[in-house]
Design an enzyme around this catalytic site. Structure first.
Site: not given
Ligand SMILES: *[C@@H]1O[C@H](CO)[C@@H](O)[C@H](O)[C@H]1NC(C)=O
Ligand SMILES: *[C@@H]1O[C@H](CO)[C@@H](O)[C@H](O)[C@H]1NC(C)=O
Ligand SMILES: *[C@@H]1O[C@H](CO)[C@@H](O)[C@H](O)[C@H]1NC(C)=O
Ligand SMILES: *[C@@H]1O[C@H](CO)[C@@H](O)[C@H](O)[C@H]1NC(C)=O
Length: 878
Positions: A536, A648
């Site tokens: 997003g 990540d």
């Protein structure tokens, strides 16, 4: 239920804890701070005088700092006087109390000082001076634009304190152009009987990072109950010291402070006693204190060598708080500094002792671990909070052991400082009430009396003292037995409520409505997008309190389900650490999944290394950022209840705030793992950073983060993308290419040209060694984040030392280092693993865009989806 702590506070459960019957070695070493400005003036005195502690107080008659030309000098009733008190103080020091200057009209002292923050101390002995009756003195004191005292009655204050004399301490910043500190005394009314007075004035410089500014590597104070937003103590705020306590220790006199003549008190606070429980008082006044995290002038060693803890009754500890209560004036914000140092031999590792911190009954820090924050036993640290006190006249500090995952569920507190923060240039509160003292001061009064008797008897023998404490405590407990029952019942009710509750943690993390979010982001204005990805978009926004935030709106179709969204908020709202971006709140209206984070002004690390118009960061700053990010990851791995694997780690997920402090962000893929146990999950992450062992067998451990961090280190050194499809095959993947260069001894040829000649050879070797160890093929050969953090700190130190040596010879700052190669023989690490090299080559061939996807698509469908997502986000960010 929320009122429960208040109920407890107003029941007289207070017990003044005190122990000063031990002898401490006299601190004869030189102070660690020498103030530039150091004025001590004995007001009204005709001669210079030495106080009992050997300090020199200069005379004030005639005063060399008097600035007011006595306008009304021709009117004898309005002139000011130097006067000696008719009745000398019958206890305590004579200097500067025995003489005073009396002001019958406004009067200003103007002190020439250097710019910067100063302590201003005012000494008062409200006695009779000539015809002047102390009870008639009501006056204002101003320092520049600040009102320090308003309609102040020293007489009422002294009575309330049950003392002859007292001192008030303020902190004021003198701005650069002024170079003067003006102190004005103004009688409250203009009738002939009204007057102002003062017995002594001190002006002492303080270090610029002590209470103002932020010490390097430390977090600015966080505003408790305001989403823990940073609250800057800016130069245009004044402070008044309300409490400065050496917890569990003796009082420390001005001359034993670290050079600023601060007085550390051993009394005035209350420790809430319930259930016949006596706080434990660890102390070791010979323990060497290492100031590696904070400056040595922060507090005297003794503050860190003594403390109060709960003790070793785990049943008790897990159901109670360590509660300290301090009286304050309502209607102000307060800066609360808690000093911590683990000095007991038992407590040496992270998670040995961790606890939650509540200030003013509000969650300030859910997980605090002194060892983790300081770096080890014997290393002191402090934490600053700001709290708004509007409806009570006291401030409570509650520490609660994290019984689930502390090896020793207990708390520790070594020292406390509390400062009132000026509001609209004012610091003055009301005078204490002359007749009806508040219930609180009544309670303190009573306790003070008890204390006096006990101390008197206890002086000769520690055992006697202990017996008396026991007696008094038992009496208090028996006397309040009914109340105790009430307490238990309420507590049970409370825990039932808690166990039933399954909603999101609103008390530590704010829930925003969708309209709040729309207002904040101008209805998700495209102009405000600061980041895009498969998950997003991220928007910059401004919330109602005026602070800028980052708003991340997850795609409704994002693979993170609502359940994971909730878990993530619960997990993240518990994390608060200087090197992690903190979560402020969330919004789940209308099926939205929106996260609101603190806004980090300088953007991503990558943008300051390559691929943007920003100036490349200097080497030392890059090192500092790497150390910070390593700390953040170490905190995730070892500093919290359950190990959290970030999954990540990359240069676009390391953000930089306006002070260039590194903050690890984006926990979207994070998983709670159990240390040392591999978690079997779908492979997620970003190409180029992905741990090959994890990619092969889907076994996730924190060592996968270590691998990714190694890639970050090479990226910082070489200023290039981790994967660059445009390059030759063997250069495409940075981790492999860098290792190949290392094995061929050519690593120095691929570093960022901007860094040429700027890296000290010894620092370079160490850095390359750390980076290489992180990207080892076998996770078992990779270091832990803790090792990485320590080695990077060492690397930084090597560079600093080398720079300092160079600067001594070249003060103009123009110097360079010789180019150096990193040879295999330089490494003191296990020999190169060639089988690993082979599999690396194998993986490398797969790691081009398309083949990488096909390789991973073997795992499962959703993997492919995920990887293509990272591929998309990569192509947008690269
Ligand atoms: C203090 O007083 C001096 C002398 O009157 C004046 O020049 C100066 O502006 C004043 N400084 C401040 C900060 O008020
Ligand atoms: C000053 O304080 C006293 C007692 O606290 C009060 O009686 C008096 O009215 C006050 N005067 C002013 C000018 O506020
Ligand atoms: C420990 O605390 C519990 C609960 O407060 C109490 O019942 C028990 O007696 C205490 N045990 C000891 C050994 O003091
Ligand atoms: C500890 O103090 C906090 C804040 O006052 C309160 O919310 C919490 O319930 C207390 N915990 C216990 C076990 O008393």
């Amino acid at each position: 239920m929320k009122n429960l702590p208040v109920l407890l506070i107003i029941t007289p459960f207070y017990f003044l804890f005190f122990l000063n019957n031990y002898i401490t070695a006299v601190n004869s070493s030189t102070p660690s701070y020498i103030p530039v400005d150091n004025i001590a003036m004995d007001c009204g005195s005709l001669t210079d005088n030495d106080s009992e502690d050997g300090r020199k107080w200069i005379k004030d008659e005639p005063s060399k700092f008097a600035q007011t030309q006595d306008q009304q000098a021709n009117s004898p009733t309005k002139s000011n006087y130097a006067s000696t008190a008719i009745l000398q103080p019958n206890s305590g020091p004579k200097v500067p109390f025995s003489t005073a200057r009396i002001f019958r009209s406004p009067f200003t002292y103007s002190f020439p000082v250097t710019p910067g923050p100063k302590f201003v101390r005012l000494y008062f002995y409200p006695a009779q001076y000539q015809d002047f009756d102390a009870s008639k003195a009501y006056f204002h004191v101003k320092a520049g634009s600040f009102t320090l005292l308003k309609n102040f009655s020293a007489n009422l204050v002294a009575k309330n304190l049950n003392q002859d004399s007292f001192m008030r301490e303020f902190c004021i910043n003198v701005a650069e152009p002024d170079q003067r500190l003006n102190l004005t005394f103004v009688p409250s009314s203009s009738d002939n009987y009204s007057y102002a007075f003062v017995n002594g004035i001190e002006i002492v410089s303080m270090p610029t990072d002590l209470y103002y500014g932020v010490e390097k590597g430390m977090h600015p104070p966080s505003f408790v109950a305001q989403n823990n937003q940073p609250f800057e103590i800016s130069d245009n705020l004044a402070l008044e010291t309300i409490w400065r306590i050496n917890m569990g220790g003796r009082s420390i006199s001005a001359k034993d402070d670290t050079g600023m003549y601060r007085k550390w008190s051993d009394q005035g606070y209350s420790i809430l006693v319930t259930d016949n429980h006596i706080p434990f008082n660890p102390r070791n006044v010979t323990k060497p204190i290492k100031y590696s995290k904070i400056k040595s002038y922060t507090a005297p060693d003794e503050v860190y060598q003594t403390a109060l803890s709960m003790g070793n009754n785990m049943t008790y500890n897990s159901h109670h708080n360590f509660t300290c209560i301090l009286p304050v004036d309502r209607g102000f914000n307060y800066l609360v500094r808690l000093h911590f140092c683990e000095f007991e031999d038992l407590i040496t590792r992270v998670n040995d002792r961790s606890f939650g911190i509540y200030i003013g009954n509000q969650m300030a820090q859910p997980f605090f671990d002194v060892i983790d924050f300081s770096g080890g036993n014997g290393i002191p640290i402090y934490q600053d909070y700001v709290i708004d006190i509007h409806s009570k006249d006291n401030l409570s500090i509650d520490l609660h052991p994290n019984e689930k995952y502390s090896r020793y569920p207990d708390t520790i507190l070594n020292g406390v400082e509390v400062f009132k923060i000026s509001k609209n240039w004012n610091l003055a509160g009301p005078n204490p009430e002359p007749e009806h003292a508040t219930p609180f001061s009544n309670a303190t009064e009573k306790l003070k009396k008890k204390k006096k008797t006990t101390l008197f008897i206890g002086l000769g023998s520690a055992t006697a003292l202990l017996v008396i404490i026991l007696c008094v405590v038992s009496l208090v407990v028996l006397w309040r037995a009914k109340k105790k029952k009430f307490y238990y019942n309420s507590y049970k009710g409370k825990s039932n409520r808690l166990s039933k509750a399954s909603s999101l943690p609103e008390e530590i993390c704010r829930r925003f409505s969708l309209s709040d979010i729309k207002t904040a982001t101008n209805d998700f204005d495209d102009e405000l997008v600061i980041g895009r990805g498969g998950f997003g978009n991220v928007f910059r926004g401004v919330i109602d309190d005026g602070s800028t935030v980052a708003v991340k709106r997850l795609n409704p179709g994002s693979s993170q389900g609502a359940r994971e969204f909730v878990t993530e908020i619960e997990m993240l709202s518990q994390l608060r650490y200087v090197h992690l971006v903190s979560l402020i709140g969330y919004c789940d209206d209308n099926g939205e999944m929106i996260l609101v984070y603190e806004y980090v002004a300088n953007g991503t690390l990558r943008d300051h290394i390559y691929g943007s118009d920003n100036d490349p960061l200097p080497w030392r700053q890059r090192l500092e950022i790497c150390v910070g990010a390593a700390r953040g990851l170490h905190y995730l791995h070892a500093g919290v209840k359950n190990t959290i694997i970030h999954r990540d780690v990359k240069t676009t997920n390391i953000l930089l705030d306006d002070n260039w402090v590194a903050k690890v962000s984006d926990f979207g893929l994070s998983r709670i793992g159990v240390s040392d146990t591999a978690v079997n999950t779908l492979v997620k992450g970003t190409f180029g950073y992905l741990d090959p062992e994890y990619a092969r067998n889907q076994q996730l451990t924190e060592k996968s983060d270590v691998y990714s961090f190694g890639v970050v280190l090479f990226e910082v050194l070489c200023a290039r993308k981790p994967v660059d499809a445009k390059l030759d095959h063997d250069q495409r993947n940075l981790a492999y290419w860098a290792q190949k260069c290392i094995s061929e001894g050519t690593i120095q040829n691929i570093i960022d040209p901007f860094l040429m000649g700027k890296i000290a050879p010894e620092c370079f070797k160490k850095f390359v060694e750390v980076a290489q160890s992180c990207v080892r093929e076998q996770r078992i050969q990779r270091p832990t984040m803790h090792d990485v953090m320590e080695k990077l700190e060492f690397t930084l130190m090597l560079q600093e030392q080398a720079d300092n040596a160079k600067e001594e010879i070249n003060p103009d700052g123009v110097y360079s280092y010789p180019e150096v190669s990193f040879c295999e023989s330089d490494r003191n690490i296990p020999s190169y693993d060639t089988s690993g090299l082979q599999s690396r080559t194998h993986l490398n061939s797969l790691d081009s865009d398309t083949s990488g996807l096909s390789f991973l698509s073997m795992e499962s469908e959703s993997n492919t989806a995920n990887m293509s997502k990272s591929a998309t986000s990569r192509s947008t960010t690269l």
